[in-house]
Design a protein around this motif. Structure first.
Motif, PDB file in Angstrom:
ATOM      1  N   THR A   1      22.476 -73.330 -50.606  1.00  0.00           N
ATOM      2  CA  THR A   1      23.254 -74.526 -50.898  1.00  0.00           C
ATOM      3  C   THR A   1      24.706 -74.236 -50.552  1.00  0.00           C
ATOM      4  O   THR A   1      25.136 -73.073 -50.508  1.00  0.00           O
ATOM      5  CB  THR A   1      23.166 -74.939 -52.379  1.00  0.00           C
ATOM      6  N   LEU A   2      25.459 -75.290 -50.327  1.00  0.00           N
ATOM      7  CA  LEU A   2      26.860 -75.096 -49.996  1.00  0.00           C
ATOM      8  C   LEU A   2      27.601 -74.440 -51.148  1.00  0.00           C
ATOM      9  O   LEU A   2      28.438 -73.548 -50.939  1.00  0.00           O
ATOM     10  CB  LEU A   2      27.506 -76.434 -49.636  1.00  0.00           C
ATOM     11  N   GLY A   3      27.287 -74.841 -52.391  1.00  0.00           N
ATOM     12  CA  GLY A   3      27.944 -74.242 -53.546  1.00  0.00           C
ATOM     13  C   GLY A   3      27.673 -72.760 -53.659  1.00  0.00           C
ATOM     14  O   GLY A   3      28.581 -71.970 -53.976  1.00  0.00           O
ATOM     15  N   TYR A   4      26.439 -72.353 -53.386  1.00  0.00           N
ATOM     16  CA  TYR A   4      26.099 -70.933 -53.442  1.00  0.00           C
ATOM     17  C   TYR A   4      26.846 -70.162 -52.364  1.00  0.00           C
ATOM     18  O   TYR A   4      27.349 -69.060 -52.608  1.00  0.00           O
ATOM     19  CB  TYR A   4      24.591 -70.751 -53.276  1.00  0.00           C
ATOM     20  N   GLU A   5      26.929 -70.738 -51.162  1.00  0.00           N
ATOM     21  CA  GLU A   5      27.648 -70.068 -50.079  1.00  0.00           C
ATOM     22  C   GLU A   5      29.139 -69.970 -50.387  1.00  0.00           C
ATOM     23  O   GLU A   5      29.778 -68.956 -50.091  1.00  0.00           O
ATOM     24  CB  GLU A   5      27.416 -70.783 -48.752  1.00  0.00           C
ATOM     25  N   LYS A   6      29.714 -71.002 -50.978  1.00  0.00           N
ATOM     26  CA  LYS A   6      31.125 -70.938 -51.352  1.00  0.00           C
ATOM     27  C   LYS A   6      31.390 -69.785 -52.324  1.00  0.00           C
ATOM     28  O   LYS A   6      32.432 -69.130 -52.275  1.00  0.00           O
ATOM     29  CB  LYS A   6      31.563 -72.255 -51.995  1.00  0.00           C
ATOM     30  N   ALA A   7      30.423 -69.521 -53.195  1.00  0.00           N
ATOM     31  CA  ALA A   7      30.601 -68.472 -54.196  1.00  0.00           C
ATOM     32  C   ALA A   7      30.287 -67.084 -53.666  1.00  0.00           C
ATOM     33  O   ALA A   7      30.842 -66.092 -54.155  1.00  0.00           O
ATOM     34  CB  ALA A   7      29.723 -68.769 -55.418  1.00  0.00           C
ATOM     35  N   ASN A   8      29.413 -67.002 -52.646  1.00  0.00           N
ATOM     36  CA  ASN A   8      28.895 -65.693 -52.255  1.00  0.00           C
ATOM     37  C   ASN A   8      29.113 -65.300 -50.794  1.00  0.00           C
ATOM     38  O   ASN A   8      29.109 -64.116 -50.474  1.00  0.00           O
ATOM     39  CB  ASN A   8      27.392 -65.617 -52.556  1.00  0.00           C
ATOM     40  N   ASN A   9      29.257 -66.254 -49.908  1.00  0.00           N
ATOM     41  CA  ASN A   9      29.438 -65.961 -48.493  1.00  0.00           C
ATOM     42  C   ASN A   9      30.867 -65.487 -48.258  1.00  0.00           C
ATOM     43  O   ASN A   9      31.830 -66.152 -48.655  1.00  0.00           O
ATOM     44  CB  ASN A   9      29.147 -67.228 -47.675  1.00  0.00           C
ATOM     45  N   TRP A  10      31.022 -64.337 -47.601  1.00  0.00           N
ATOM     46  CA  TRP A  10      32.352 -63.762 -47.390  1.00  0.00           C
ATOM     47  C   TRP A  10      33.303 -64.739 -46.698  1.00  0.00           C
ATOM     48  O   TRP A  10      34.513 -64.726 -46.957  1.00  0.00           O
ATOM     49  CB  TRP A  10      32.257 -62.486 -46.546  1.00  0.00           C
ATOM     50  N   ALA A  11      32.763 -65.605 -45.855  1.00  0.00           N
ATOM     51  CA  ALA A  11      33.611 -66.465 -45.042  1.00  0.00           C
ATOM     52  C   ALA A  11      34.327 -67.543 -45.849  1.00  0.00           C
ATOM     53  O   ALA A  11      35.307 -68.118 -45.376  1.00  0.00           O
ATOM     54  CB  ALA A  11      32.773 -67.127 -43.946  1.00  0.00           C
ATOM     55  N   PHE A  12      33.842 -67.815 -47.055  1.00  0.00           N
ATOM     56  CA  PHE A  12      34.481 -68.827 -47.891  1.00  0.00           C
ATOM     57  C   PHE A  12      35.488 -68.239 -48.878  1.00  0.00           C
ATOM     58  O   PHE A  12      36.118 -68.977 -49.627  1.00  0.00           O
ATOM     59  CB  PHE A  12      33.421 -69.611 -48.678  1.00  0.00           C
ATOM     60  N   GLN A  13      35.590 -66.922 -48.901  1.00  0.00           N
ATOM     61  CA  GLN A  13      36.513 -66.319 -49.856  1.00  0.00           C
ATOM     62  C   GLN A  13      37.954 -66.525 -49.382  1.00  0.00           C
ATOM     63  O   GLN A  13      38.229 -66.572 -48.194  1.00  0.00           O
ATOM     64  CB  GLN A  13      36.203 -64.830 -50.030  1.00  0.00           C
ATOM     65  N   ALA A  14      38.858 -66.674 -50.350  1.00  0.00           N
ATOM     66  CA  ALA A  14      40.246 -67.026 -50.038  1.00  0.00           C
ATOM     67  C   ALA A  14      40.873 -65.997 -49.108  1.00  0.00           C
ATOM     68  O   ALA A  14      40.944 -64.804 -49.430  1.00  0.00           O
ATOM     69  CB  ALA A  14      41.055 -67.142 -51.328  1.00  0.00           C
ATOM     70  N   MET A  15      41.302 -66.439 -47.960  1.00  0.00           N
ATOM     71  CA  MET A  15      42.009 -65.589 -46.997  1.00  0.00           C
ATOM     72  C   MET A  15      42.703 -66.494 -45.987  1.00  0.00           C
ATOM     73  O   MET A  15      42.272 -67.632 -45.762  1.00  0.00           O
ATOM     74  CB  MET A  15      41.045 -64.620 -46.298  1.00  0.00           C
ATOM     75  N   ASP A  16      43.774 -65.996 -45.412  1.00  0.00           N
ATOM     76  CA  ASP A  16      44.447 -66.801 -44.405  1.00  0.00           C
ATOM     77  C   ASP A  16      43.705 -66.704 -43.079  1.00  0.00           C
ATOM     78  O   ASP A  16      42.779 -65.898 -42.927  1.00  0.00           O
ATOM     79  CB  ASP A  16      45.913 -66.393 -44.265  1.00  0.00           C
ATOM     80  N   GLU A  17      44.114 -67.520 -42.122  1.00  0.00           N
ATOM     81  CA  GLU A  17      43.404 -67.589 -40.847  1.00  0.00           C
ATOM     82  C   GLU A  17      43.397 -66.252 -40.112  1.00  0.00           C
ATOM     83  O   GLU A  17      42.366 -65.834 -39.581  1.00  0.00           O
ATOM     84  CB  GLU A  17      44.029 -68.666 -39.961  1.00  0.00           C
ATOM     85  N   ALA A  18      44.534 -65.563 -40.105  1.00  0.00           N
ATOM     86  CA  ALA A  18      44.618 -64.293 -39.379  1.00  0.00           C
ATOM     87  C   ALA A  18      43.655 -63.261 -39.947  1.00  0.00           C
ATOM     88  O   ALA A  18      42.989 -62.529 -39.204  1.00  0.00           O
ATOM     89  CB  ALA A  18      46.051 -63.760 -39.419  1.00  0.00           C
ATOM     90  N   THR A  19      43.569 -63.195 -41.284  1.00  0.00           N
ATOM     91  CA  THR A  19      42.655 -62.249 -41.927  1.00  0.00           C
ATOM     92  C   THR A  19      41.210 -62.606 -41.620  1.00  0.00           C
ATOM     93  O   THR A  19      40.379 -61.737 -41.334  1.00  0.00           O
ATOM     94  CB  THR A  19      42.878 -62.241 -43.451  1.00  0.00           C
ATOM     95  N   PHE A  20      40.904 -63.897 -41.671  1.00  0.00           N
ATOM     96  CA  PHE A  20      39.555 -64.361 -41.358  1.00  0.00           C
ATOM     97  C   PHE A  20      39.175 -63.998 -39.932  1.00  0.00           C
ATOM     98  O   PHE A  20      38.077 -63.490 -39.668  1.00  0.00           O
ATOM     99  CB  PHE A  20      39.471 -65.873 -41.559  1.00  0.00           C
ATOM    100  N   VAL A  21      40.061 -64.258 -38.985  1.00  0.00           N
ATOM    101  CA  VAL A  21      39.790 -63.975 -37.584  1.00  0.00           C
ATOM    102  C   VAL A  21      39.529 -62.488 -37.375  1.00  0.00           C
ATOM    103  O   VAL A  21      38.584 -62.096 -36.666  1.00  0.00           O
ATOM    104  CB  VAL A  21      40.955 -64.448 -36.693  1.00  0.00           C
TER     105      VAL A  21
END
Length: 443
Positions: free
Chosen positions: A212-232
């Motif tokens: 589910t989207l909610g589960y991914e927001k809580a557990n998927n690394w890509a949704f964790q708070a980070m700026d664009e440069a860190t994500f890239v």
């Protein structure tokens, strides 16, 4: 509404059949090349496949969307987004190019198009609402290779497989924006991805078939708070090298392929062809045709054999009759139709045995065939490093008459390397037992 997920373990790939039971219409999402399973299930459920849709131009398997259009006269939907030069070509007349926020109706089932680039420029996702079931809110998202369970799609395939310079960073930034785009969707919506664990389309895909989207927001690394440069940086670091067949898949799926047609493979006496031995490592080590490349027929077969297939040349297979027929079929799923024949193990002329042994740090002529990340994590000082997927194309800097010791991490890729080294004329190839993990425990 009817819903069924199809999962192919050799491709680690999910496709979906969705039907409106009131009108009898159905749509297939991301069909693989053999479309018979979708037709069989649809007929059993009293449905007609009237539509098919694709999330993007796939790089890891041959699409069946053109087959559905031509066999069933279905309307097919593909992305019109992204760079036009990288878009679909030679599409059937009953093709509709769709764009962000457009809607597709299959009876009383609504699919809203979301442009979600990052994995590819044209990538789209489909948000499903079951209007016929009385719902005014969405149920789930067919996310293709945009969003997986636990991961997101890799952005580097255009650069690594198709040599489009600079596209990795562009794709990574687009992925960041695509994730932001869907965060406003309800947390309860289901996520129906295009791939699961074992697919090379991401770094760490989960084995769970949906989320589910909610589960991914809580557990998927890509949704964790980070700026664009860190994500890239995180997304583009340590992505594995894509098998060579990915470039061929991009071409096939962009321009089209001949219709799928299964065939029977018969015994062959042509010893001049490249040969793949699909038996187990232990069987191969006990004796094999000189120069035959050992790639056991298991769930990782496609990811390994894709490094070595030449789509212009036929091959032979060493294996029993049933396994060979299965191998030929699975190769067709990546667009390869040229299995010429097979050699049964009982008929094979045994010319080579693989000598396996442990190793100290004193041997010379050591070849490490692991990937770059593994090599960077530690290696023997005297070893030469050539990743196994590059062995066919690179020179091996050792005397062909001296012993050569080859290893990977656990013994699988070094077994593959044995046959390649024999093809190149090395006469004394020694496979290091259990690979580098065993080396480090014994020295």
């Amino acid at each position: 509404m009817f819903f069924k997920q199809f999962y192919d373990q050799h491709l680690s790939q999910s496709s979906y059949l969705i039907g409106c039971q009131r009108t009898g219409e159905a749509i297939v999402i991301d069909p693989k090349r053999d479309v018979r399973p979708y037709i069989e299930v649809a007929e059993a459920e009293g449905l007609r496949i009237t539509h098919a849709a694709e999330t993007h131009i796939h790089a890891d398997y041959a699409s069946g969307i053109r087959d559905i259009a031509e066999q069933l006269h279905a309307t097919i939907y593909v992305s019109g987004e992204g760079d036009e030069s990288l878009g679909y070509r030679n599409m059937p007349e009953n093709t509709k190019f769709v764009y962000d926020q457009e809607e597709i109706y299959v009876g009383n089932v609504k699919l809203e198009v979301f442009h979600t680039p990052g994995h590819t420029p044209e990538s789209i996702s489909f948000l499903l609402t079951d209007i016929g079931g009385g719902s005014s809110v969405p149920m789930g998202l067919f996310s293709g290779d945009f969003l997986f369970v636990g991961d997101v799609g890799r952005p580097d395939l255009l650069e690594k497989a198709v040599q489009i310079s600079g596209s990795t960073e562009v794709g990574a930034k687009q992925m960041y924006q695509s994730l932001e785009k869907i965060t406003s969707l309800p947390d309860y919506i289901q996520i129906w991805p295009g791939h699961g664990a074992g697919s090379p389309c991401g770094k760490s895909l989960g084995a769970v078939p949906m989320s589910t989207l909610g589960y991914e927001k809580a557990n998927n690394w890509a949704f964790q708070a980070m700026d664009e440069a860190t994500f890239v940086e995180e997304l583009t670091t340590n992505q594995p090298a894509p098998p060579h067949h990915f470039a061929q898949m991009k071409k096939i799926n962009q321009y089209g392929n001949q219709p799928f047609s299964p065939y029977v493979v018969y015994p062959s006496q042509d010893v001049s062809l490249q040969t793949f031995d699909v038996r187990t490592r232990s069987a191969y080590h006990g004796g094999h045709q000189k120069g035959a490349i050992n790639i056991p027929f298991d769930k990782n077969f496609i990811n390994q054999v894709g490094w070595y297939l030449d789509y212009e040349q036929p091959i032979n297979i060493v294996g029993d009759d049933k396994t060979v027929q299965d191998v030929a079929y699975v190769l067709q799923l990546i667009g390869y139709d040229l299995v010429h024949g097979y050699v049964a193990p009982t008929d094979e002329v045994v010319t080579q045995h693989v000598h396996s042994k442990d190793i100290t740090e004193n041997e010379k002529n050591v070849l490490d065939v692991r990937n770059d990340e593994e090599w960077g994590g530690g290696h023997l000082q005297q070893a030469v490093h050539i990743p196994h997927g590059k062995l066919l194309e690179q020179d091996i800097p050792f005397d062909k008459n001296e012993p050569i010791y080859v290893h990977c991490q656990s013994g699988v890729r070094s077994s593959i390397a044995v046959g390649i080294l024999e093809q190149k004329g090395f006469t004394n190839v020694i496979n290091i037992k259990e690979g580098y993990k065993d080396i480090r425990s014994n020295i």
